[in-house]
Design a protein around this motif. Structure first.
Motif, PDB file in Angstrom:
ATOM      1  N   CYS A 145       9.547  52.894  -5.544  1.00 55.27           N
ATOM      2  CA  CYS A 145       8.449  54.162  -5.303  1.00 55.27           C
ATOM      3  C   CYS A 145       9.194  55.528  -5.854  1.00 55.27           C
ATOM      4  N   HIS A 146      10.248  55.677  -6.187  1.00 56.62           N
ATOM      5  CA  HIS A 146      10.782  56.684  -6.863  1.00 56.62           C
ATOM      6  C   HIS A 146      11.013  58.065  -5.894  1.00 56.62           C
ATOM      7  N   VAL A 147      11.303  57.670  -4.623  1.00 56.63           N
ATOM      8  CA  VAL A 147      11.429  58.686  -3.730  1.00 56.63           C
ATOM      9  C   VAL A 147      12.809  58.756  -3.007  1.00 56.63           C
ATOM     10  N   PRO A 148      13.470  59.741  -2.910  1.00 60.77           N
ATOM     11  CA  PRO A 148      14.892  59.790  -2.402  1.00 60.77           C
ATOM     12  C   PRO A 148      14.928  59.006  -1.137  1.00 60.77           C
ATOM     13  N   LEU A 149      16.199  58.621  -0.969  1.00 60.76           N
ATOM     14  CA  LEU A 149      16.310  57.836   0.038  1.00 60.76           C
ATOM     15  C   LEU A 149      16.094  58.679   1.578  1.00 60.76           C
ATOM     16  N   ASP A 150      16.660  59.787   1.562  1.00 57.59           N
ATOM     17  CA  ASP A 150      16.530  60.790   2.591  1.00 57.59           C
ATOM     18  C   ASP A 150      15.168  61.178   2.887  1.00 57.59           C
ATOM     19  N   ASN A 151      14.325  60.961   2.005  1.00 56.32           N
ATOM     20  CA  ASN A 151      12.704  61.495   2.059  1.00 56.32           C
ATOM     21  C   ASN A 151      11.848  60.328   2.706  1.00 56.32           C
TER      22      ASN A 151
ATOM     23  N   PRO B  25       3.000  46.500   0.161  1.00 56.94           N
ATOM     24  CA  PRO B  25       1.959  46.996   0.458  1.00 56.94           C
ATOM     25  C   PRO B  25       2.289  48.762   0.103  1.00 56.94           C
ATOM     26  N   THR B  26       3.371  49.255   0.511  1.00 53.58           N
ATOM     27  CA  THR B  26       3.872  50.553   0.208  1.00 53.58           C
ATOM     28  C   THR B  26       3.975  50.771  -1.173  1.00 53.58           C
ATOM     29  N   GLN B  27       4.778  49.833  -2.031  1.00 50.32           N
ATOM     30  CA  GLN B  27       4.913  50.016  -3.415  1.00 50.32           C
ATOM     31  C   GLN B  27       3.488  50.210  -4.045  1.00 50.32           C
ATOM     32  N   HIS B  28       2.364  49.343  -3.667  1.00 51.66           N
ATOM     33  CA  HIS B  28       1.229  49.405  -4.317  1.00 51.66           C
ATOM     34  C   HIS B  28       0.486  50.594  -4.011  1.00 51.66           C
ATOM     35  N   SER B  29       0.591  50.981  -2.779  1.00 50.67           N
ATOM     36  CA  SER B  29      -0.099  52.291  -2.405  1.00 50.67           C
ATOM     37  C   SER B  29       0.629  53.471  -3.164  1.00 50.67           C
ATOM     38  N   VAL B  30       1.869  53.617  -3.404  1.00 54.52           N
ATOM     39  CA  VAL B  30       2.433  54.573  -4.016  1.00 54.52           C
ATOM     40  C   VAL B  30       2.068  54.604  -5.408  1.00 54.52           C
ATOM     41  N   ARG B  31       2.148  53.159  -6.155  1.00 53.17           N
ATOM     42  CA  ARG B  31       1.688  53.304  -7.464  1.00 53.17           C
ATOM     43  C   ARG B  31       0.109  53.532  -7.763  1.00 53.17           C
ATOM     44  N   GLY B  32      -0.636  53.408  -6.868  1.00 55.16           N
ATOM     45  CA  GLY B  32      -2.136  53.867  -7.057  1.00 55.16           C
ATOM     46  C   GLY B  32      -2.250  55.373  -6.698  1.00 55.16           C
ATOM     47  N   LEU B  33      -1.253  55.768  -6.048  1.00 54.91           N
ATOM     48  CA  LEU B  33      -1.368  57.427  -5.780  1.00 54.91           C
ATOM     49  C   LEU B  33      -0.875  57.923  -7.141  1.00 54.91           C
ATOM     50  N   ARG B  34       0.079  57.539  -7.612  1.00 51.67           N
ATOM     51  CA  ARG B  34       0.923  58.129  -8.968  1.00 51.67           C
ATOM     52  C   ARG B  34      -0.280  57.788 -10.092  1.00 51.67           C
ATOM     53  N   SER B  35      -0.715  56.888 -10.062  1.00 57.40           N
ATOM     54  CA  SER B  35      -1.777  56.650 -11.160  1.00 57.40           C
ATOM     55  C   SER B  35      -2.979  57.513 -11.027  1.00 57.40           C
ATOM     56  N   LEU B  36      -3.290  58.352 -10.029  1.00 58.23           N
ATOM     57  CA  LEU B  36      -4.140  59.239  -9.795  1.00 58.23           C
ATOM     58  C   LEU B  36      -3.589  60.758 -10.021  1.00 58.23           C
ATOM     59  N   GLY B  37      -2.458  60.956 -10.446  1.00 60.72           N
ATOM     60  CA  GLY B  37      -1.860  62.205 -10.698  1.00 60.72           C
ATOM     61  C   GLY B  37      -1.322  62.578  -9.516  1.00 60.72           C
ATOM     62  N   LEU B  38      -0.770  62.171  -8.542  1.00 63.64           N
ATOM     63  CA  LEU B  38      -0.264  62.579  -7.550  1.00 63.64           C
ATOM     64  C   LEU B  38       1.073  61.777  -7.273  1.00 63.64           C
ATOM     65  N   THR B  39       2.237  62.500  -6.818  1.00 65.09           N
ATOM     66  CA  THR B  39       3.517  61.898  -6.606  1.00 65.09           C
ATOM     67  C   THR B  39       4.054  62.251  -5.333  1.00 65.09           C
ATOM     68  N   PRO B  40       4.392  61.360  -4.207  1.00 65.47           N
ATOM     69  CA  PRO B  40       4.737  61.525  -2.887  1.00 65.47           C
ATOM     70  C   PRO B  40       6.160  62.406  -3.011  1.00 65.47           C
ATOM     71  N   ASN B  41       6.413  63.434  -2.280  1.00 66.04           N
ATOM     72  CA  ASN B  41       7.825  63.818  -2.215  1.00 66.04           C
ATOM     73  C   ASN B  41       8.494  63.241  -0.831  1.00 66.04           C
ATOM     74  N   ILE B  42       7.417  62.956   0.138  1.00 63.52           N
ATOM     75  CA  ILE B  42       8.094  62.175   1.173  1.00 63.52           C
ATOM     76  C   ILE B  42       7.306  61.064   1.567  1.00 63.52           C
TER      77      ILE B  42
END
Length: 435
Positions: free
Chosen positions: A205-211, A167-184
């Protein structure tokens, strides 16, 4: 100006608001000046007719905003076709920039950081213009001035007891498809994320482990900033968690089935109890359960409501609309006055106290509000002059109004010291002259 955007994915109600508040608390603990913006993607013209059951408490602000349609009517767009992009998205960005620089701490100059919470869930059609606007906004202000925190869900299936990342993978993928990339990523789960689960989320999700932060279920929302591992915030919050003794407050209202309907009142009581070094215990009482009719229709609810009321250290009657439960609120105010129990009436609650005093002390047995009884001979609460007795929408007094004290040495004036104060309104009635 730095901006922190908090979005949510998978499902609603994951705790975006608590996460945004926690981030703000930590930034303040670091010595930064912080403001916040809550964006709800609704089409309502104003907050006047929104039901607390539908949305929780409506918090009324006064920011002097104007709509895209207002600009079009004035001719600001020079006859061009008004479109979502660029006109609405530009208006959203302009609004964010304008509101973000308004100080909220009483000091001069703009804040250092603005925490923005975007309501709803990524993928909702209602929030698409805001997502697009915020994507453009992040590019405009630059990556060094914009941080996106995405709150997502990592469910645990009871059958296998495994934390699921899809679910988190799909959510981040949807967010990135809309032009926003999460930092944390703030991952909500019933338990703390396992290390291999965090690694998997980081990889896909291409987010650093520490984030990647785990927001697992805790006993108290005050513990949420502790999950973010900030030492200064720890010290402030541990004080709240180590309180001794209790104070019981009876909340007598109409919407007691949904605590969010009285959220600002509830939070104010929490802060007040902390200042008094006490843990707060709220006894929710449906006002209608205190009325005589309930004693015959539902005796158990009647006895339970009165038992809670009589066991409280203080009684609070918050705002509301409609006549359901009004007589029960009057009975609560009468009990508090007769037994010298600390009582606070807010908005309708204050009007209720006036009605009770007029009936019990002044002997005006039919004293009432014209909202509930148009034919009362002793109207101690009346409709405001700008209000409407027939229409609901757009007829309330909304926002900030300067209010003067007519009696300089009254108790209220002494409490505030100033000759006037600013009050936030969301009402259609006021106390009649002479009361």
């Amino acid at each position: 100006m730095k901006y922190v955007l908090v979005t949510g994915g998978v499902v609603s109600g994951l705790g975006k608001g608590v996460t945004a508040s926690s981030i703000g608390l930590i930034l303040k603990a670091c010595g930064l000046r912080v403001t916040s913006i809550k964006i709800d993607p609704y089409l309502n013209t104003d907050a006047g007719t929104m039901s607390p059951f539908e949305h929780g408490e409506v918090y009324v602000l006064d920011d002097g905003g104007e709509s895209v349609i207002d600009k079009e009517r004035r001719g600001d767009y020079l006859g061009k076709t008004v479109q979502v992009v660029p006109h609405i998205t530009d208006a959203i960005q302009e609004w964010i920039e304008r509101v973000a620089v308004i100080p909220v701490d009483g000091k001069d100059g703009p804040p250092d950081v603005c925490v923005i919470e975007l309501g709803g869930t990524i993928g909702d059609i209602e929030s698409m213009p805001f997502i697009e606007a915020l994507g453009q906004f992040s590019y405009r202000v630059g990556a060094g001035n914009f941080c996106l925190i995405h709150v997502s869900l990592v469910p645990v299936l009871s059958v296998v007891g495994e934390q699921k990342t899809k679910p988190t993978q799909h959510s981040v993928r949807g967010l990135r498809s809309l032009g926003l990339t999460p930092n944390i990523l703030a991952c909500r789960s019933t338990t703390e994320l396992e290390e291999n689960v965090k690694e998997k989320i980081s990889r896909f999700c291409h987010v650093p482990l520490d984030n990647i932060i785990t927001l697992y279920d805790v006993s108290n929302i005050w513990r949420v900033p502790l999950l973010l591992r900030d030492q200064k915030a720890h010290e402030a919050i541990l004080k709240v968690l180590n309180l001794k003794g209790y104070v019981r407050v009876a909340m007598v209202g109409k919407y007691t089935g949904l605590s969010d309907a009285y959220l600002s009142v509830l939070k104010a009581l929490v802060h007040a109890s902390v200042a008094c070094h006490r843990k707060l215990c709220i006894d929710w009482i449906a006002a209608s359960d205190l009325e005589d009719e309930t004693s015959t229709e539902n005796p158990e609810n009647y006895r339970s409501a009165w038992k809670l009321l009589k066991g409280a250290n203080a009684i609070l009657v918050p705002g509301g609309f409609g006549d359901r439960g009004v007589e029960g609120k009057i009975l609560a105010a009468r009990y508090a006055r007769a037994n010298r129990i600390p009582f606070l009436g807010i908005c309708l609650g204050m009007q209720i106290a006036v009605i009770e005093f007029a009936r019990s002390i002044l002997g005006l047995l039919d004293a009432n509000s014209t909202e509930f009884d148009h034919n009362t001979q002793n109207p101690c609460v009346i409709f405001m002059p700008e209000g409407s007795k027939t229409h609901m929408g757009g007829t309330m007094r909304l926002g900030s109004r300067r209010t003067y004290f007519k009696v300089a040495d009254c108790k209220s004036a002494k409490l505030y010291v100033l000759p006037f104060l600013y009050l936030f309104h969301r009402m259609k009635c006021e106390t009649a002259k002479g009361f």
